[in-house]
Design an enzyme around this catalytic site. Sequence first.
Site, PDB file in Angstrom:
ATOM      1  N   LYS A 270       0.736  -1.112   0.041  1.00  0.00           N
ATOM      2  CA  LYS A 270      -0.044   0.249  -0.092  1.00  0.00           C
ATOM      3  C   LYS A 270       0.804   1.252   0.028  1.00  0.00           C
ATOM      4  O   LYS A 270       1.996   1.302   0.708  1.00  0.00           O
ATOM      5  CB  LYS A 270      -0.826  -0.007   1.419  1.00  0.00           C
ATOM      6  CG  LYS A 270      -2.173   0.692   1.032  1.00  0.00           C
ATOM      7  CD  LYS A 270      -3.304   0.005   0.262  1.00  0.00           C
ATOM      8  CE  LYS A 270      -4.577   0.660   0.239  1.00  0.00           C
ATOM      9  NZ  LYS A 270      -5.565  -0.283  -0.576  1.00  0.00           N
TER      10      LYS A 270
ATOM     11  N   GLY B 253     -19.797   6.998  -1.307  1.00  0.00           N
ATOM     12  CA  GLY B 253     -18.875   7.449  -2.402  1.00  0.00           C
ATOM     13  C   GLY B 253     -18.999   6.459  -3.525  1.00  0.00           C
ATOM     14  O   GLY B 253     -19.991   5.910  -3.889  1.00  0.00           O
TER      15      GLY B 253
END
Length: 354
Positions: free
Chosen positions: A80, A182
């Site tokens: 990540k 979202g």
Amino acid sequence: MEIFKEMAKEGHEQIIFFQEKKTGLKSIVAIHNTVLGPGLGGCRMWPYKTEEEALKDAMRLSKGMTYKSAIAGEDFGGAKTVIWGDPETDKSEGLFRVLGRYINGLGGRYSTGTDVGTTYDDFVILNKETPYVGALPKEYGGSGDSSIPTAYGVYNGIKACCKYKYGSDSLEGKTVAIQGLGKVGYKLAKHLLEEGCKVYGTDIKEEYLERARQLGVDIVKTDEIYDIDCDIFSPNALGAVINDNTIERLKCDIVAGAANNVLAEPRHGEMLHQKGILYAPDYVINGGGLIQVADELGNETYSEERVMRKCEGIYNQLLKIFKLAEEKDIPTHAAADHIVEERIETIATIHRIK
């Protein structure tokens, strides 16, 4: 933080800090485990309060990607990127091109893509400096919007939860409380409404609320979402929302959503287990986006049909996890971890054969 000690505890292989004065880039790449293959994981941009908070997020998210890839049957490891900055004010072409240069310097050990606070346009820029990018827009040769398979996978996962909990996977008449409307939460709400669910929702962005309101979602205040009397609580925003403060407020049978690291600590999965609330482990149910990017990067030709079929497989994977958890009388997240760790150990053994 004692970084090497924490890396050893969580199993991380590598943590890289990048900074560049001209563009203001401050970024961390955490590579957790590459036994299954090169690291894969999105790039999050967030205004962290401290360096330590940014580092913890990168480490937690990268470990989650290892587990997500393993449970999905993909041959990628977990990694990540986090960018320490405000996505509303600190983005620039230079920032993402510099980050692309740094990622390119890892030589394919890690590929990235969108996450919270970043968009596909950001990675069109980053792609100018490195090919190690997934889920680019289709017009740029990528597989497109990864929130589509993510939402579809969560939808199938919720159906599996209902099958296990209620004996039927029909969602008609079920009440769902969605936290976060979202990219994924909005698409999930569409799936649920089309099947006859009553949907409550909340978000911190007014434009998301208005869009969902027009869809037919009943909007509630941000903190009220935990108190909704519902069948399913679906977290689709940031992590750590299942914690000491919220668990006692939940009025649901199932927790199932697309957010990463939903449990603030593993013991909160045990608390859900003790309360009889069925938890769909986050990295299992939200694996659709990873499945898409893995298909794009791991095959000569991307196949949307192949991806969506794999997302449907989340249904059976969750039922397998629930059955194992019941047999061993352990929380569902522990059952999922057991399956993941067994696969990684098996592949590591295979890779030792020359």
